[in-house]
Design a protein around this motif. Structure first.
Motif, PDB file in Angstrom:
ATOM      1  N   CYS A 167       0.833  -1.210   0.000  1.00  0.00           N
ATOM      2  CA  CYS A 167       0.000   0.000   0.000  1.00  0.00           C
ATOM      3  C   CYS A 167       0.856   1.244   0.000  1.00  0.00           C
ATOM      4  O   CYS A 167       1.834   1.331   0.742  1.00  0.00           O
ATOM      5  CB  CYS A 167      -0.854   0.059   1.264  1.00  0.00           C
ATOM      6  N   GLU A 170       5.519   9.455   1.120  1.00  0.00           N
ATOM      7  CA  GLU A 170       6.059   8.114   0.924  1.00  0.00           C
ATOM      8  C   GLU A 170       6.793   8.094  -0.409  1.00  0.00           C
ATOM      9  O   GLU A 170       6.197   7.794  -1.439  1.00  0.00           O
ATOM     10  CB  GLU A 170       4.921   7.085   0.933  1.00  0.00           C
ATOM     11  N   ASP A 199      -3.191   4.759  -3.286  1.00  0.00           N
ATOM     12  CA  ASP A 199      -4.315   5.600  -2.892  1.00  0.00           C
ATOM     13  C   ASP A 199      -4.042   7.071  -3.172  1.00  0.00           C
ATOM     14  O   ASP A 199      -4.934   7.896  -3.040  1.00  0.00           O
ATOM     15  CB  ASP A 199      -4.626   5.412  -1.399  1.00  0.00           C
ATOM     16  N   HIS A 204     -13.931   6.041   1.353  1.00  0.00           N
ATOM     17  CA  HIS A 204     -13.014   5.039   0.792  1.00  0.00           C
ATOM     18  C   HIS A 204     -12.339   4.177   1.862  1.00  0.00           C
ATOM     19  O   HIS A 204     -11.596   3.267   1.558  1.00  0.00           O
ATOM     20  CB  HIS A 204     -12.011   5.685  -0.154  1.00  0.00           C
ATOM     21  N   PHE A 230      -9.903   4.382   3.827  1.00  0.00           N
ATOM     22  CA  PHE A 230      -8.449   4.398   4.023  1.00  0.00           C
ATOM     23  C   PHE A 230      -7.771   3.082   3.645  1.00  0.00           C
ATOM     24  O   PHE A 230      -8.124   2.481   2.645  1.00  0.00           O
ATOM     25  CB  PHE A 230      -8.130   4.819   5.459  1.00  0.00           C
ATOM     26  N   ASP A 241       3.287  -2.579   4.047  1.00  0.00           N
ATOM     27  CA  ASP A 241       3.200  -1.147   3.809  1.00  0.00           C
ATOM     28  C   ASP A 241       4.423  -0.762   2.996  1.00  0.00           C
ATOM     29  O   ASP A 241       5.430  -1.465   3.016  1.00  0.00           O
ATOM     30  CB  ASP A 241       3.226  -0.373   5.133  1.00  0.00           C
ATOM     31  N   CYS A 242       4.317   0.394   2.328  1.00  0.00           N
ATOM     32  CA  CYS A 242       5.444   0.762   1.477  1.00  0.00           C
ATOM     33  C   CYS A 242       6.670   1.145   2.293  1.00  0.00           C
ATOM     34  O   CYS A 242       7.740   1.336   1.757  1.00  0.00           O
ATOM     35  CB  CYS A 242       5.050   1.902   0.566  1.00  0.00           C
ATOM     36  N   ASP A 243       6.515   1.263   3.629  1.00  0.00           N
ATOM     37  CA  ASP A 243       7.697   1.585   4.436  1.00  0.00           C
ATOM     38  C   ASP A 243       8.318   0.327   5.022  1.00  0.00           C
ATOM     39  O   ASP A 243       9.084   0.379   5.966  1.00  0.00           O
ATOM     40  CB  ASP A 243       7.350   2.592   5.537  1.00  0.00           C
ATOM     41  N   MET A 244       7.967  -0.827   4.467  1.00  0.00           N
ATOM     42  CA  MET A 244       8.574  -2.067   4.945  1.00  0.00           C
ATOM     43  C   MET A 244       9.309  -2.716   3.775  1.00  0.00           C
ATOM     44  O   MET A 244       9.034  -2.417   2.628  1.00  0.00           O
ATOM     45  CB  MET A 244       7.504  -3.046   5.400  1.00  0.00           C
ATOM     46  N   VAL A 272      -7.301   2.000  13.041  1.00  0.00           N
ATOM     47  CA  VAL A 272      -6.299   0.938  13.208  1.00  0.00           C
ATOM     48  C   VAL A 272      -6.904  -0.368  12.696  1.00  0.00           C
ATOM     49  O   VAL A 272      -7.216  -1.264  13.449  1.00  0.00           O
ATOM     50  CB  VAL A 272      -5.801   0.806  14.662  1.00  0.00           C
ATOM     51  N   GLU A 273      -7.043  -0.421  11.343  1.00  0.00           N
ATOM     52  CA  GLU A 273      -7.730  -1.555  10.720  1.00  0.00           C
ATOM     53  C   GLU A 273      -7.003  -2.871  10.984  1.00  0.00           C
ATOM     54  O   GLU A 273      -7.628  -3.920  11.000  1.00  0.00           O
ATOM     55  CB  GLU A 273      -7.912  -1.306   9.224  1.00  0.00           C
ATOM     56  N   ASP A 274      -5.677  -2.799  11.210  1.00  0.00           N
ATOM     57  CA  ASP A 274      -4.926  -4.038  11.434  1.00  0.00           C
ATOM     58  C   ASP A 274      -5.325  -4.660  12.776  1.00  0.00           C
ATOM     59  O   ASP A 274      -5.671  -5.843  12.856  1.00  0.00           O
ATOM     60  CB  ASP A 274      -3.413  -3.803  11.360  1.00  0.00           C
ATOM     61  N   TRP A 281      -3.468   6.421  16.037  1.00  0.00           N
ATOM     62  CA  TRP A 281      -3.739   5.117  16.655  1.00  0.00           C
ATOM     63  C   TRP A 281      -4.702   5.280  17.822  1.00  0.00           C
ATOM     64  O   TRP A 281      -5.624   4.493  17.999  1.00  0.00           O
ATOM     65  CB  TRP A 281      -2.453   4.461  17.140  1.00  0.00           C
ATOM     66  N   PHE A 308      -7.043   9.596   7.828  1.00  0.00           N
ATOM     67  CA  PHE A 308      -5.825   8.839   8.071  1.00  0.00           C
ATOM     68  C   PHE A 308      -4.668   9.744   7.684  1.00  0.00           C
ATOM     69  O   PHE A 308      -4.414   9.979   6.512  1.00  0.00           O
ATOM     70  CB  PHE A 308      -5.862   7.595   7.188  1.00  0.00           C
ATOM     71  N   THR A 362       1.874   8.884   7.808  1.00  0.00           N
ATOM     72  CA  THR A 362       3.139   9.273   8.414  1.00  0.00           C
ATOM     73  C   THR A 362       4.161   9.600   7.333  1.00  0.00           C
ATOM     74  O   THR A 362       4.303   8.859   6.366  1.00  0.00           O
ATOM     75  CB  THR A 362       3.690   8.112   9.264  1.00  0.00           C
ATOM     76  N   LYS A 396       7.524   9.622   5.522  1.00  0.00           N
ATOM     77  CA  LYS A 396       8.711   8.761   5.532  1.00  0.00           C
ATOM     78  C   LYS A 396       9.881   9.424   4.836  1.00  0.00           C
ATOM     79  O   LYS A 396      10.954   8.842   4.733  1.00  0.00           O
ATOM     80  CB  LYS A 396       8.409   7.440   4.821  1.00  0.00           C
TER      81      LYS A 396
HETATM   82  O1  LIG Z   1      -5.917   6.100   2.798  1.00  0.00           O
HETATM   83  C1  LIG Z   1      -4.905   5.442   3.015  1.00  0.00           C
HETATM   84  C2  LIG Z   1      -4.055   5.687   4.110  1.00  0.00           C
HETATM   85  C3  LIG Z   1      -2.929   4.898   4.280  1.00  0.00           C
HETATM   86  N1  LIG Z   1      -2.626   3.908   3.413  1.00  0.00           N
HETATM   87  C4  LIG Z   1      -1.404   3.070   3.602  1.00  0.00           C
HETATM   88  O2  LIG Z   1      -1.372   2.526   4.897  1.00  0.00           O
HETATM   89  C5  LIG Z   1      -0.036   2.214   5.250  1.00  0.00           C
HETATM   90  C6  LIG Z   1       0.230   2.622   6.680  1.00  0.00           C
HETATM   91  O3  LIG Z   1       0.294   4.025   6.797  1.00  0.00           O
HETATM   92  P1  LIG Z   1       1.446   4.763   7.650  1.00  0.00           P
HETATM   93  O4  LIG Z   1       1.267   6.213   7.459  1.00  0.00           O
HETATM   94  O5  LIG Z   1       2.765   4.160   7.353  1.00  0.00           O
HETATM   95  O6  LIG Z   1       0.958   4.419   9.108  1.00  0.00           O
HETATM   96  P2  LIG Z   1       1.719   3.662  10.300  1.00  0.00           P
HETATM   97  O7  LIG Z   1       1.173   4.257  11.558  1.00  0.00           O
HETATM   98  O8  LIG Z   1       3.164   3.607  10.116  1.00  0.00           O
HETATM   99  O9  LIG Z   1       1.115   2.184  10.132  1.00  0.00           O
HETATM  100  C7  LIG Z   1       0.727   1.362  11.208  1.00  0.00           C
HETATM  101  O10 LIG Z   1      -0.604   1.665  11.608  1.00  0.00           O
HETATM  102  C8  LIG Z   1      -1.590   1.524  10.582  1.00  0.00           C
HETATM  103  C9  LIG Z   1      -2.945   1.777  11.207  1.00  0.00           C
HETATM  104  O11 LIG Z   1      -3.074   3.087  11.653  1.00  0.00           O
HETATM  105  C10 LIG Z   1      -1.537   0.121   9.983  1.00  0.00           C
HETATM  106  O12 LIG Z   1      -2.360   0.111   8.840  1.00  0.00           O
HETATM  107  C11 LIG Z   1      -0.147  -0.247   9.544  1.00  0.00           C
HETATM  108  O13 LIG Z   1      -0.084  -1.585   9.087  1.00  0.00           O
HETATM  109  C12 LIG Z   1       0.809  -0.075  10.710  1.00  0.00           C
HETATM  110  O14 LIG Z   1       2.135  -0.349  10.279  1.00  0.00           O
HETATM  111  C13 LIG Z   1       0.869   2.948   4.265  1.00  0.00           C
HETATM  112  O15 LIG Z   1       1.463   1.999   3.406  1.00  0.00           O
HETATM  113  C14 LIG Z   1      -0.108   3.847   3.527  1.00  0.00           C
HETATM  114  O16 LIG Z   1       0.285   4.050   2.216  1.00  0.00           O
HETATM  115  C15 LIG Z   1      -3.459   3.648   2.341  1.00  0.00           C
HETATM  116  O17 LIG Z   1      -3.193   2.756   1.540  1.00  0.00           O
HETATM  117  N2  LIG Z   1      -4.576   4.415   2.167  1.00  0.00           N
END
Ligand SMILES: O=c1ccn([C@@H]2O[C@H](COP(=O)(O)OP(=O)(O)O[C@H]3O[C@H](CO)[C@@H](O)[C@H](O)[C@H]3O)[C@@H](O)[C@H]2O)c(=O)[nH]1
Ligand SMILES: [Mn+2]
Length: 642
Positions: A106, A113, A142, A277, A279, A304-307, A355-357, A399, A530, A533, A535
């Protein structure tokens, strides 16, 4: 109790589970601590009935109830700690029998990013030690950005060289950025040549990102020229049609050694201002459907694209170019496809929380799914954590809001969770859902006893009082167990100290502001999304400070105000309390101990306020407002303390 459990597939044990020896002492201590908490509650109720300052007693009681509840949730997670060992080498299937694998990546914003980061994530999984033609990598964008697509077109070209190189030389770091910047990279001609190609690609991509536009002259693959025309004048990130582009096809594209390559597919789902949508959860659900239409692998991996993949050995047909397949893929990526379906409620990633995860995992657990936590010696994936404090507290605020959305939903772990999974699991999930509640005891304990100290009023038992010792034991016990847990799991003492310091900082920033924003949202007074963050990291001075473990305050933010104010209040209380102790002998010992603990924790804040000159210091404006706030607090303290 089952001491050692094995988990086998077809007669082969793939992982085993061993309980930790500390479980028994932990349980004994849990009983002792519980007795202490009961005694403390008795003490509070007693004071409430006899004291003349009910406000103070109520605030302290409320904070201690939150602390006691949070302690119970932590304890439920500590009653049965286990470790697992996994044996991937025992997985004996022949490569041709390996299942197909769909990987989802993502991304959402080419500026926060950087597309090169997405490229590295994609390349690191495409290079898995796994039959290439069984891997399909889907990138969800997105941000709907032609810059990201451009970077991926470049990545597809580069992968034709990178993949055979990794496999031939058995490279461990399959993210090119990590490989080329590590010291262990080979100096061979082949490696040097590849490094040149990588640098060349990187500079082209970065140039395009900087210019903000993909000029036709930059597109080197004629095959993909047409798709960039989809970015018309009307195209915005919040309103655009679906774009699905197969950049690499495992049935037709070969690398330089004539081996087939993994699929690489760019997906930017349709967006419209009138459809929510959802997020990242929405993005992942779209990928679930698109991949279902195109490759339909039984195993999916989401990143995620930061991994990036850190271990190449970590991980079964439709012709994907067929017209009807692509048409169907477009349909399932559309905005209205989910209307009146169970997507997001019963199917796929669950909607309703930022925090969908956490939320989806929790809901699946409630439905009876079982999971295991794999933590191999060499980390399978590495991710990126924000470096500046403002990014950290904003991420954690998101979060906090997402967790509160779960805590106050009809699926709250405290009600629905406990009912479906039992008390201990339900409480365990509460530990996270109730995270933002930490802010209440933090704020009360961060200001109230200190103001009391300044006015010479005691809020805790005096040192001659036997109740004094209860406070000491509960405080030391809780902190010592936390430290022990941290160190036994391989952390350092210093790491723990920093960790608990960050915990306090979050209590005064992310948790507090998350609570406020969540309340405003519930009252329909504000909305939020959302906040991805950032990067991007190209500030060298900042990186240097990061290496030196210095806090990076940087740009001014209201979220820094409470912690700065508490730092000042505690310092004043500490100085005044010490003076009192020497001047009159008998002092307010517990209040003073608390203030000194806070002062030690706040050392980096004082440093950032007065000593530092670099860009990471605390902005003057924040210091100034904090001083005024301190003054206001002290004056108002007069009215409820005297
Ligand atoms: O509308 C959106 C918003 C975010 N993202 C992607 O979601 C990921 C996580 O976003 P990031 O800004 O890196 O958030 P983090 O807080 O670092 O992510 C943590 O927290 C998120 C929930 O808030 C979880 O989805 C992630 O897996 C977890 O690593 C990224 O790859 C984004 O590109 C989308 O695809 N669509
Ligand atoms: Mn992230």
């Amino acid at each position: 109790m089952e001491r050692h459990r094995k988990h086998s597939v077809g007669g082969t044990t793939l992982h085993t589970c061993h309980p930790c020896r500390r479980a028994i002492p932990y349980r004994i201590y849990a009983v002792i601590h519980t007795c202490g908490i009961i005694a403390l509650m008795y003490h509070h109720v007693h004071s409430l009935l006899t004291s003349n300052n009910t406000l103070i007693t109520c605030l302290l009681l409320l904070s201690d109830i939150v602390l006691a509840f949070m302690w119970a949730t932590t304890t439920s997670l500590r009653l049965n700690p286990v470790h697992r060992t996994e044996y991937p080498e025992k997985y004996a299937a022949k490569p041709e029998d390996f299942p197909k694998l769909d990987v989802f990546i993502c991304t959402a914003d080419p500026y926060k990013e950087p597309p090169m980061m997405v490229v590295n994530t994609a390349l690191s999984v495409m290079a898995y030690e796994y039959p290439s033609d069984k891997i399909s990598v889907y990138v969800s964008d997105d941000g709907g950005s032609s810059l990201t697509l451009f970077a991926l077109v470049e990545a597809a070209k580069f992968s034709k060289h990178w993949l055979p190189f990794c496999k031939k030389n058995n490279i461990q770091d399959r993210s090119p950025e990590v490989y080329f910047s590590s010291k262990s990279n080979s100096q061979s001609d082949e490696a040097e040549n590849l490094k040149m190609m990588y640098k060349d690609m990187k500079s082209r991509v970065e140039h395009v990102v900087e210019s903000g536009k993909v000029e036709t002259a930059f597109i080197t693959c004629d095959q993909f020229r047409g798709v960039f025309d989809l970015w018309t004048d009307k195209f915005t990130r919040h309103d655009h049609p679906t774009i699905i582009q197969v950049l690499q096809n495992s049935e037709t594209d070969m690398d330089t050694t004539k081996k087939y390559m993994p699929n690489l597919i760019y997906v930017s789902r349709e967006k419209s201002k009138v459809s929510p949508h959802h997020f990242k959860a929405g993005a992942l659900n779209t990928l679930l459907r698109v991949s279902g239409v195109m490759t339909n692998a039984p195993i999916i991996l989401t990143l995620d694209c930061d991994m990036y993949s850190n271990d190449p050995a970590t991980p079964v047909h439709k012709p994907i170019n067929a017209q009807d397949v692509l048409a169907l893929a477009h349909k399932v990526a559309g905005c209205i496809y989910e209307h009146n379906t169970n997507w997001g409620s019963k199917i796929g990633y669950r909607y309703g929380s930022l925090v969908e995860d956490y939320y989806t995992g929790y809901r699946l657990h409630c439905e009876g799914w079982r999971t295991v936590f794999c933590s191999p010696k060499r980390a399978a994936f590495c991710g990126d954590a924000p470096k500046s404090l403002i990014d950290v507290v904003s991420q954690q605020k998101r979060w906090a809001i997402g967790l509160l959305e779960v805590a106050f939903s009809r699926y709250s772990p405290i009600t629905y969770g406990v009912k479906s999974m039992g008390l201990l699991m339900g409480l365990g999930y509460c530990q996270y859902a109730c995270w933002p509640f930490w802010s209440l005891p933090h704020v009360v304990y961060g200001f109230l006893p200190q103001l009391a100290l300044l006015y010479g009023v005691s809020v805790f038992p005096k040192s001659s009082d036997p109740w004094f010792w209860l406070y000491i034991v509960l405080f030391l016990g809780a902190y010592a167990q936390d430290l022990l847990d941290f160190v036994l799991e391989g952390g350092t003492y210093r790491g723990w100290w920093n960790d608990q310091r960050m915990w306090s900082i979050r209590g005064f920033s992310s948790h507090l502001f998350g609570f406020i924003e969540f309340t405003l949202q519930t009252l329909n007074l504000s909305t939020h999304g959302f906040n991805v963050t950032s990067k991007a990291n190209d500030d060298e001075e900042q990186s240097k400070r990061y290496e030196k473990e210095m806090f990076e305050f940087g740009p001014s933010s209201t979220m820094f105000l409470p912690m700065t104010t508490t730092a000042i209040v505690n310092l004043l209380a500490f100085v005044w309390g010490l003076y009192g102790l020497f001047a009159w002998g008998e002092g307010l010992v517990l209040e003073l101990m608390l203030a000194s603990f806070a002062v030690v924790n706040c050392l980096p804040i004082y440093e950032a306020m007065v000593l530092r000159k670099d860009n990471g210091k605390l902005p003057k404006r924040i210091c100034f407002v904090a001083v005024i706030l301190t003054f206001v607090l002290i004056v108002s303290g007069y009215f409820f303390l005297k």
